[in-house]
Scaffold this motif. Structure first.
Motif, mmCIF file in Angstrom:
data_model
loop_
_atom_site.group_PDB
_atom_site.id
_atom_site.type_symbol
_atom_site.label_atom_id
_atom_site.label_comp_id
_atom_site.label_asym_id
_atom_site.label_seq_id
_atom_site.Cartn_x
_atom_site.Cartn_y
_atom_site.Cartn_z
ATOM 1 N N GLN A 15 55.439 -1.570 -58.015
ATOM 2 C CA GLN A 15 55.001 -1.279 -59.378
ATOM 3 C C GLN A 15 56.184 -1.354 -60.341
ATOM 4 O OE1 GLN A 15 54.215 2.822 -60.438
ATOM 5 N NE2 GLN A 15 52.349 2.261 -61.548
ATOM 6 N N PHE A 19 56.957 -3.977 -63.483
ATOM 7 C CA PHE A 19 57.330 -3.512 -64.821
ATOM 8 C C PHE A 19 58.592 -4.223 -65.313
ATOM 9 C CE2 PHE A 19 59.988 -0.647 -67.361
ATOM 10 C CZ PHE A 19 59.154 -0.401 -68.440
ATOM 11 N N TYR A 51 54.395 7.590 -67.721
ATOM 12 C CA TYR A 51 53.031 7.087 -67.574
ATOM 13 C C TYR A 51 52.150 7.577 -68.720
ATOM 14 C CZ TYR A 51 54.392 5.945 -62.789
ATOM 15 O OH TYR A 51 55.016 5.432 -61.689
ATOM 16 N N ARG A 52 51.285 6.701 -69.155
ATOM 17 C CA ARG A 52 50.230 7.064 -70.110
ATOM 18 C C ARG A 52 48.904 6.676 -69.468
ATOM 19 N NH1 ARG A 52 49.324 4.830 -76.335
ATOM 20 N NH2 ARG A 52 47.488 6.140 -76.761
ATOM 21 N N GLU A 53 48.160 7.702 -69.086
ATOM 22 C CA GLU A 53 46.893 7.487 -68.368
ATOM 23 C C GLU A 53 47.102 6.580 -67.156
ATOM 24 O OE1 GLU A 53 44.121 6.041 -71.215
ATOM 25 O OE2 GLU A 53 44.020 7.934 -72.329
ATOM 26 N N GLU A 54 48.102 6.921 -66.352
ATOM 27 C CA GLU A 54 48.449 6.233 -65.103
ATOM 28 C C GLU A 54 49.012 4.823 -65.297
ATOM 29 O OE1 GLU A 54 48.574 7.866 -62.169
ATOM 30 O OE2 GLU A 54 48.109 9.513 -63.550
ATOM 31 N N LYS A 55 49.214 4.411 -66.539
ATOM 32 C CA LYS A 55 49.851 3.115 -66.796
ATOM 33 C C LYS A 55 51.347 3.337 -67.023
ATOM 34 C CE LYS A 55 49.986 -0.791 -70.038
ATOM 35 N NZ LYS A 55 50.147 -1.818 -68.987
ATOM 36 N N VAL A 57 54.551 2.830 -68.671
ATOM 37 C CA VAL A 57 54.900 2.288 -69.995
ATOM 38 C C VAL A 57 56.399 2.320 -70.268
ATOM 39 C CG1 VAL A 57 52.647 2.803 -71.011
ATOM 40 C CG2 VAL A 57 54.477 4.535 -71.097
#
Length: 343
Positions: A15, A19, A51-55, A57
């Motif tokens: 992951q 990124f 993370y923002r809502e599991e994304k 960033v």
């Protein structure tokens, strides 16, 4: 409604790699391999993600440096995030401060690969960061866009550089490429000669070998050896990651200073980076605009700029004090800065 950010250690390296490879500038000093290199030198590392809502960033590699002058977290060309997003930045720094306090770290040093501007300066100062006394990575960089074809790249160079490169075959200059770690010793021998000429402390063979070995699996490191006749005259080490090849180490002797071996090494490295599919060739550090002739990078700047490209002025390194021991580091580095000519 304000966005909610959570910060945690990144365990999923795939992951994190995804990124990194989504960024415009893809930095080998932010890779897990660079963390392993640091670990082999005796320092630990970890990777933090926002993370923002599991994304995912925002993220950064963090090196845990234990030095005699103090213990600090160093973020090499990090953190990687949108510096106009103060909420995201604040979440990351809050978490990093908590880590630092728990682990008795004296200060945090960031060195972002982000454009130098007043908005970012204000963001950092508002969070208590102060300008570092010393840089740890290049803060004024020179980059070459590799998109044009070979002839256009040559045309965009300074005429002197182009002419010198075209003399390669006539002069019998030979450039060899190697991935054999034993050849690091050849580079180091030339690096010692170069350091005496330009008054800097060269990296040790141990440092160079461990750095090169760490990137072996990624097949990103290349050693360039430049010969005039049978004599090794110049050498360089580059590291490729994602869309960028970085010219990290270079050295030469002065015996054949009028023979353009170093120019031919760079041209070969540029062509190899383009063939690899890279978008940028990063010449690493140059002297800032209006630098005095005494600046350590003054001489090499003309050489690097002559290949064409553009300057990227990065945010300087900033420090966040965690304990009073930071002031010990401050005094030591101010002295080193003066001694090395970065004033």
């Amino acid at each position: 409604m304000k966005a909610k950010y959570s910060v945690r250690l990144i365990k999923d390296i795939k992951q994190y790699r995804k990124f990194l490879l989504e960024q415009d500038f893809q930095l080998y000093v932010q890779t897990p391999e660079y963390g392993i290199f640091s670990q082999n030198l005796g320092y630990e590392y970890f990777i933090l993600g926002v993370y923002r809502e599991e994304k995912l960033v925002a993220a950064t590699l963090v090196l845990d440096i234990k030095a005699r002058r103090g213990r600090f977290y160093f973020l090499p060309y990090g953190p990687i995030l949108d510096y106009s997003n103060s909420a995201c930045f604040n979440a990351l720094i809050k978490s990093l401060k908590n880590y630092a306090k728990r682990n008795k770290v004296d200060f945090i040093r960031i060195s972002p690969f982000s454009n130098d501007n007043q908005v970012s300066h204000k963001l950092l100062k508002d969070k208590g960061f102060k300008r570092s006394p010393m840089h740890m990575l290049a803060e004024t960089t020179w980059l070459l866009d590799l998109t044009p074809d070979k002839e256009a790249l040559l045309k965009n160079m300074k005429q002197n550089h182009r002419n010198l490169i075209r003399r390669q075959e006539k002069l019998g200059i030979r450039i060899e490429k190697s991935t054999n770690i034993k050849d690091i010793q050849k580079v180091h021998k030339l690096l010692v000669e170069t350091s005496k000429r330009h008054a800097f402390i060269p990296f040790s063979p141990n440092y160079l070998e461990k750095e090169f070995k760490a990137f072996k699996k990624l097949k990103g490191g290349t050693i360039y050896l430049g010969y005039y006749g049978d004599e090794l005259v110049a050498a360089a080490i580059t590291y490729a990651y994602g869309n960028t090849t970085a010219y990290k180490h270079g050295a030469s002797n002065m015996k054949y200073k009028k023979i353009p071996v170093s120019y031919c090494i760079q041209w070969q490295a540029i062509q190899d980076a383009k063939a690899r599919g890279c978008k940028y060739y990063n010449f690493w550090g140059i002297a800032p605009n209006n630098a005095e002739k005494s600046h350590p990078f003054y001489g090499i700047t003309h050489f690097k700029k002559g290949f064409g490209g553009f300057q990227k002025d990065l945010l300087p390194a900033f420090d966040l004090k965690i304990s009073y021991k930071y002031y010990i580091n401050l005094i030591v580095e101010l002295f080193r800065k003066y001694k090395r000519g970065f004033n």
